[in-house]
Design an enzyme around this catalytic site. Structure first.
Site, PDB file in Angstrom:
ATOM      1  N   TYR A   1     -19.114  63.248 -43.346  1.00 40.38           N
ATOM      2  CA  TYR A   1     -19.407  64.434 -42.538  1.00 40.38           C
ATOM      3  C   TYR A   1     -18.124  65.183 -42.181  1.00 40.38           C
ATOM      4  CZ  TYR A   1     -21.157  67.318 -38.698  1.00 40.38           C
ATOM      5  OH  TYR A   1     -21.476  68.377 -37.879  1.00 40.38           O
TER       6      TYR A   1
ATOM      7  N   SER B   1     -16.975  72.125 -37.585  1.00 43.81           N
ATOM      8  CA  SER B   1     -17.232  71.167 -36.504  1.00 43.81           C
ATOM      9  C   SER B   1     -15.902  70.700 -35.944  1.00 43.81           C
ATOM     10  CB  SER B   1     -18.018  69.965 -37.043  1.00 43.81           C
ATOM     11  OG  SER B   1     -18.043  68.906 -36.106  1.00 43.81           O
TER      12      SER B   1
END
Length: 539
Positions: A423, A410
């Protein structure tokens, strides 16, 4: 067309508009015209590409002798492939030095080459290893066949002889020695004089320290029986080429000129016979979002698709869409992933591409995120990738035919945020894992790509969990995030297209959206700016 490669510009010709792409690479002292008769036959069924190698014909020449080294010649071929067939592998055919330089490309891990046909041009490294086996009749014969190489090392004399004498008589030489009629290129005097650097920049260097060069693709070696200069039969090619086909053609060294019909037939048959089986692609988290879009994208490209998800009904829906196969797998469990990998190998074969896509979202400050929440995020986002890479990576290495692993990271991997500690940490770990794995698996011709999306409109926003908030507040935050991502308007299909492209081009790191690319750039040139941005209240 013109294609730039390093410090030279290559003249490229394309014939035909349909069928697989076949790239023909000429030797010394020829130009692309040596392939004209073969290309005229092949273009009926194939898209045929020829080009003048550096220093020949209408291509420009490097400024130094060093510019003729094999690595530069190989990069030229890659540049042509990227231009004429950016998304699909090509079939390469090389003659003489065109074959020698193509061997360099074919034995480079990750090369986008489907098959290779070699005519009168060995891999210099293979020749070097063979020469160390001791003296034999075959070694003596090859030594005498290659007498001219010593002459090419003579300073001044060799290029002068080409310019003042041999170039003017080259057509007669071909007719007398090879029985072929050909009109030499108008540039042959200068081309041949410069092309002597091919020998000077490579022969001694490679033969002195030959490398281990494995060819992971089907290779066809065509040996002209009347070749006066090189014989490939004695070379232990089976040691280097697991999928090897040897053929002979009753012709001299310049078979493309003298025997275009049988040569074109052999090339056509090999391309047809060696067409690889359907690519097998395995995708975790394939029940929705990026995973489902990736399944659709690969299926459209002709691949056989296998998907898994913790939600079997969703996985089955994806599989039905693409004519694939669905499995229920919890990637948090190493045992479950290993069992699934064995099942896939048993029922479908070892995959060519594995996409470790399964992931979950979580938002919250570090201090408000519980140990259990940390564990959940890391179990899925990091350990799920680790399990997939290990289970399928071992199968790929054992098979020995290469492959590709895609790991979904990501933009959060390099874009710090005070509300994404768990995350972002999981995705940063995937990023570094992929870098390490890429280096480890390169000798096995297994590529690794790290995909880094930014804001993508998928259902991950509706399932993202939040730390330290009530159930009602969590739902409000999920709705707010979903509206934000929807307004961004970048769907999972865009990520899927980048994944397919990354596999085809063996790209290591792929930031997908504009914000992901901007953050990647900022992290390199102005990391302090990202750290300052991380302090802002954006949650």
């Amino acid at each position: 067309m013109k294609v730039r490669s390093g410090d030279v510009e290559l003249a490229v010709q394309v014939r035909g508009t349909s069928g697989p792409t076949v790239v023909l690479v000429h030797g010394y002292p020829d130009t692309h015209a040596v392939w004209d008769r073969v290309a005229a036959i092949l273009e009926k069924d194939f898209r045929v590409v020829t080009y003048d190698v550096r220093g020949a014909g209408e291509s420009t020449a490097p400024s130094t002798e060093d510019g003729y080294r094999l690595e530069h010649l190989s990069n030229d071929l890659f540049a042509v492939i990227d231009e004429v067939s950016p998304d699909e592998p090509v079939h390469v055919v090389g003659h003489d030095w065109g074959s020698i330089q193509s061997w360099e490309a074919v034995t480079t891990p990750g090369a986008r080459i489907a098959t290779f046909t070699s005519i009168s041009g060995p891999c210099l490294d293979h020749l070097g290893h063979w020469s160390r086996k001791g003296m034999s009749i075959a070694h003596l014969r090859q030594f005498f066949r290659s007498w001219y190489i010593g002459a090419f090392y003579l300073p001044v004399i060799a290029p002068l002889f080409w310019r003042l004498y041999l170039a003017r008589r080259w057509g007669d030489v071909l007719r007398r020695l090879e029985g072929v009629r050909a009109t030499p290129a108008s540039t042959i005097a200068s081309d041949a004089a410069r092309g002597i650097s091919l020998y000077r920049a490579n022969i001694r260097q490679v033969m002195r320290s030959p490398r281990h060069r494995l060819a992971p693709i089907p290779v066809q070696v065509i040996q002209p029986t009347r070749d006066r200069y090189i014989r490939t039969e004695p070379l232990d090619l089976e040691r280097w080429v697991p999928s090897l086909r040897r053929r002979r053609i009753v012709a001299g060294h310049w078979a493309p000129l003298s025997h275009p019909e049988p040569l074109a037939r052999m090339i056509s048959e090999f391309v047809a016979d060696s067409a690889p089986p359907r690519e097998l692609v395995v995708i975790t988290g394939g029940g929705s979002g990026i995973g489902r879009a990736t399944a659709v994208a690969f299926a459209k490209a002709g691949a056989k698709v296998v998907v898994s998800d913790v939600d079997f009904a969703a996985a089955k829906e994806t599989a039905d869409m693409v004519g694939g196969h669905a499995y229920e797998v919890d990637v948090r469990s190493e045992e479950a992933v290993r069992a699934w990998a064995r099942q896939v190998a048993r029922e479908h074969g070892v995959p060519d591409v594995v996409v470790n896509n399964a992931g979950i979202g979580h938002s919250g400050s570090f201090l408000s995120t519980s140990t259990e929440q940390w564990q959940r995020v890391l179990d899925v986002n990091l350990w799920g990738v680790v399990h997939g890479c290990r289970a399928f990576g071992e199968l790929m290495v054992e098979r020995g035919e290469g492959g590709h692993i895609v790991n979904l990271s990501s933009a959060a991997a390099y874009l710090p945020s005070k509300i994404l500690s768990a995350y972002a940490t999981s995705k940063a770990a995937v990023f570094m894992l992929s870098d390490c794995l890429r280096a480890e698996l390169a000798p096995h011709a297994i590529g690794v790509s790290t995909i880094c999306p930014g804001l993508v409109n998928t259902n991950i926003t509706a399932t993202t969990t939040f730390s330290g908030v009530s159930a009602d507040e969590e739902r409000r935050k999920q709705d707010r995030a979903s509206r934000l991502y929807a307004r961004r308007g970048f769907g999972p299909e865009g990520v899927a297209a980048e994944i397919v492209r990354a596999v085809r081009r063996n790209r290591p790191v792929v930031p997908v959206t504009a914000e992901a690319k901007a953050a990647r750039l900022a992290g390199r040139v102005a990391p302090g700016l990202l750290r300052a941005f991380a302090k802002l209240d954006v949650g």
